[in-house]
Write an enzyme that holds these catalytic residues in place. Structure first.
Site, PDB file in Angstrom:
ATOM      1  N   HIS A   1      46.623  -8.529  11.995  1.00 33.78           N
ATOM      2  CA  HIS A   1      46.876  -7.219  13.072  1.00 33.78           C
ATOM      3  C   HIS A   1      47.274  -6.115  12.344  1.00 33.78           C
ATOM      4  CE1 HIS A   1      48.504  -5.349  16.509  1.00 33.78           C
ATOM      5  NE2 HIS A   1      49.631  -5.170  16.132  1.00 33.78           N
TER       6      HIS A   1
ATOM      7  N   LYS B   1       0.863  -1.150   0.088  1.00 34.94           N
ATOM      8  CA  LYS B   1       0.036   0.104   0.017  1.00 34.94           C
ATOM      9  C   LYS B   1       0.981   1.299   0.072  1.00 34.94           C
ATOM     10  CE  LYS B   1      -0.837   0.125   4.996  1.00 34.94           C
ATOM     11  NZ  LYS B   1      -0.239   1.400   5.432  1.00 34.94           N
ATOM     12  N   GLU B   2       2.192   1.070   0.292  1.00 37.51           N
ATOM     13  CA  GLU B   2       2.863   2.472   0.307  1.00 37.51           C
ATOM     14  C   GLU B   2       4.181   2.148  -0.687  1.00 37.51           C
ATOM     15  OE1 GLU B   2       4.096   2.995   4.324  1.00 37.51           O
ATOM     16  OE2 GLU B   2       1.940   3.631   4.883  1.00 37.51           O
TER      17      GLU B   2
ATOM     18  N   SER C   1       5.067  -4.127  11.143  1.00 36.25           N
ATOM     19  CA  SER C   1       4.783  -3.433  12.446  1.00 36.25           C
ATOM     20  C   SER C   1       4.771  -1.858  12.366  1.00 36.25           C
ATOM     21  CB  SER C   1       5.524  -4.241  13.641  1.00 36.25           C
ATOM     22  OG  SER C   1       6.947  -3.375  13.337  1.00 36.25           O
TER      23      SER C   1
ATOM     24  N   SER D   1       9.526   5.410  22.673  1.00 29.23           N
ATOM     25  CA  SER D   1      10.152   4.406  22.068  1.00 29.23           C
ATOM     26  C   SER D   1      10.034   3.089  23.214  1.00 29.23           C
ATOM     27  CB  SER D   1      11.663   4.618  22.137  1.00 29.23           C
ATOM     28  OG  SER D   1      12.323   3.635  21.393  1.00 29.23           O
TER      29      SER D   1
ATOM     30  N   ILE E   1      18.009   3.792  22.708  1.00 27.46           N
ATOM     31  CA  ILE E   1      19.293   4.024  23.076  1.00 27.46           C
ATOM     32  C   ILE E   1      20.147   4.568  21.660  1.00 27.46           C
ATOM     33  CG2 ILE E   1      21.667   3.192  23.475  1.00 27.46           C
ATOM     34  CD1 ILE E   1      19.690   3.714  25.764  1.00 27.46           C
ATOM     35  N   GLU E   2      19.668   4.182  20.265  1.00 25.03           N
ATOM     36  CA  GLU E   2      20.359   4.662  19.366  1.00 25.03           C
ATOM     37  C   GLU E   2      19.979   6.094  19.017  1.00 25.03           C
ATOM     38  OE1 GLU E   2      20.304   0.631  16.341  1.00 25.03           O
ATOM     39  OE2 GLU E   2      18.682   2.243  16.013  1.00 25.03           O
TER      40      GLU E   2
ATOM     41  N   GLU F   1      13.447   4.735  31.521  1.00 25.94           N
ATOM     42  CA  GLU F   1      13.104   3.149  31.299  1.00 25.94           C
ATOM     43  C   GLU F   1      12.581   2.672  32.365  1.00 25.94           C
ATOM     44  OE1 GLU F   1      13.016  -0.590  30.184  1.00 25.94           O
ATOM     45  OE2 GLU F   1      13.672   1.010  28.647  1.00 25.94           O
TER      46      GLU F   1
END
Length: 473
Positions: A452, A35-36, A152, A277, A193-194, A210
């Protein structure tokens, strides 16, 4: 006359379009109903745009400290409109790439809202799809198999209304034309957190509230503790064990205030914006599922290990089935579902082998069980841990906070989990994911020669540390 397809995918997000491509590779005639725009939440309102903003924030933060690298950048600033333009350009480039893949796979795209029909004159079994278009037209298509991949949307707290201005989710925040001076983030999980990390790098005053007793509550406890320490060091205010009170919301004249119950009593938080969030909820409404035998429990479609619903020819994947709501999970589920339709008998999904990432600064990544989860499952565990602090490449990068932690079954030496916090660990975690797939032992990881200087040496050293053999500890 309705068109017929071997497979119709309801939803063109990451899981849906990847499943469509795999079905096309297997010789199926495939259609997607969207739909989008193709790419779904991940491309347009999630993974990609947020990481584009995070990258700009990272560059800005690096430039502000460029003198540490002997680079004199002068006065440093940013143009948020250009940052948003860059983000949009990335989205459009990737969107064109998906459109190309659809043409390459001869996949038919139907624009509109798809609704699942029960048994009718179009099909003796449930699963025909009615496409409702913006102009009011309707079209019917009939699949042999149907795949629900409807994704979602952001969840909110009961009573806390998203108004798009004072109170927003990440959907609205991604469209900001300019950044606020201050933000209260309700929720300290991955997305919270992002955003906290990104906004802080851009100079926004950030408070994270939180409900759990720690941020990133699904991560290993040591990782959560380290992230909290590093964010607090950057002046991010973190409040845990806090229950937000939606009824206390007050807004007006460019400010918004909300209260939360904490261990120290009711606390008030004020800012220009509140960013909610608190997770995501599956898009199961208005799909017509009530006309089928498909079951919805706890807001998600119920499936078996092969992603079949109670209607065996109708499958469901991704966020709509709950579980790990990650783009790469949806893609893999889509591939397995389509291969099962084709009779290939794929191995069931093992969610303990799924890498999970947080793209903050520093980054966080893990695969497998945390130390606590392993003990709760009855494992006797051994742990190896190695800090980035002595690592040459990390010091060169100027980012040597964090560590790699390896969790091992003490009886069998099987690798149970790997947990990382530090520079570029979201790229490093794939080696640990492969080790889990191959049932590698710490000895096998530790004796694999790592070049390394690289950041990946931290995983090697952590694996060696399980038996006390780390070289640079």
């Amino acid at each position: 006359m309705s068109q017929e397809f071997d497979l119709v995918v309801l939803g063109g997000g990451t899981g849906g379009y990847v499943a469509a491509i795999r079905a096309s590779q297997l010789g199926m005639k495939v259609a997607i109903v969207e739909k989008e725009k193709l790419g779904g939440t991940c491309l347009h309102r999630g993974c990609i745009p947020s990481k584009a903003l995070l990258r700009s924030a990272e560059v800005y933060a690096t430039l502000k400290e460029s003198d540490k690298f002997g680079v004199l950048a002068g006065e440093v600033g940013y143009d948020f409109s250009k940052i948003q333009d860059r983000k949009q350009g990335i989205i459009e480039q990737l969107h064109k790439g998906i459109q190309y893949l659809m043409k390459k796979g001869s996949i038919t795209i139907f624009e509109g809202f798809g609704r699942v029909m029960g048994p009718s004159i179009f099909s003796p079994q449930a699963g025909a799809v009615r496409i409702e278009k913006e102009n009011g037209d309707q079209e019917m298509i009939v699949p042999r198999f149907l795949l629900l991949a409807t994704g979602s949307r952001p969840r909110t707290l009961p009573g806390l209304v998203i108004d798009g201005s004072y109170v927003v989710t990440s959907d609205e925040a991604l469209q900001w034309e300019q950044l606020p001076e201050s933000v209260v983030i309700v929720g300290g999980g991955v997305i919270g957190i992002e955003w906290a990390s990104m906004l802080n790098d851009f100079g926004v005053e950030v408070t994270v509230v939180e409900y759990a007793d720690r941020i990133l509550p699904l991560e290993d406890e040591e990782v959560s503790k380290e992230m909290a320490r590093l964010l607090k060091k950057r002046k991010v205010n973190i409040v845990t064990s806090a229950k937000v009170l939606p009824e206390s919301l007050e807004k007006g004249e460019g400010r918004v205030m909300i209260q939360a119950e904490t261990a120290g009593g009711v606390q008030s938080f004020e800012a220009q914006k509140i960013l909610v969030s608190v997770g995501r909820q599956a898009n199961v409404e208005n799909l017509g599922l009530e006309a089928t035998e498909i079951k919805v429990e706890r807001g998600a479609v119920v499936v078996n290990e092969h992603f079949q619903t109670a209607e065996s020819h109708i499958y469901a994947i991704g966020d709509v089935i709950g579980g790990l709501q990650l783009a790469h999970v949806a893609s893999h589920e889509g591939i397995l579902a389509v291969e099962h339709m084709a009779g290939q008998n794929p191995h069931p999904m093992d969610y303990t082998k799924v890498p999970k990432c947080t793209y903050s600064r520093p980054e966080v990544a893990n695969v497998g069980l945390t130390e606590k989860e392993a003990k709760e499952k009855g494992f006797e565990v051994k742990v190896g841990k190695f800090s980035f602090k002595p690592l040459g490449k990390a010091i060169i990068y100027g980012e040597n906070d964090g560590f790699v932690k390896v969790v091992v079954d003490a009886k069998t030496n099987d690798l149970l989990g790997v947990h990382m916090i530090g520079p570029h660990v979201t790229d490093m975690i794939s080696e640990a994911g492969l080790a889990r797939v191959l049932d590698a032992t710490p000895w096998e990881i530790g004796t694999t020669i790592h070049p390394h200087p690289t950041l990946s040496e931290a995983l090697m050293e952590a694996a060696l540390a399980v038996e006390g053999k780390a070289i640079h500890n």
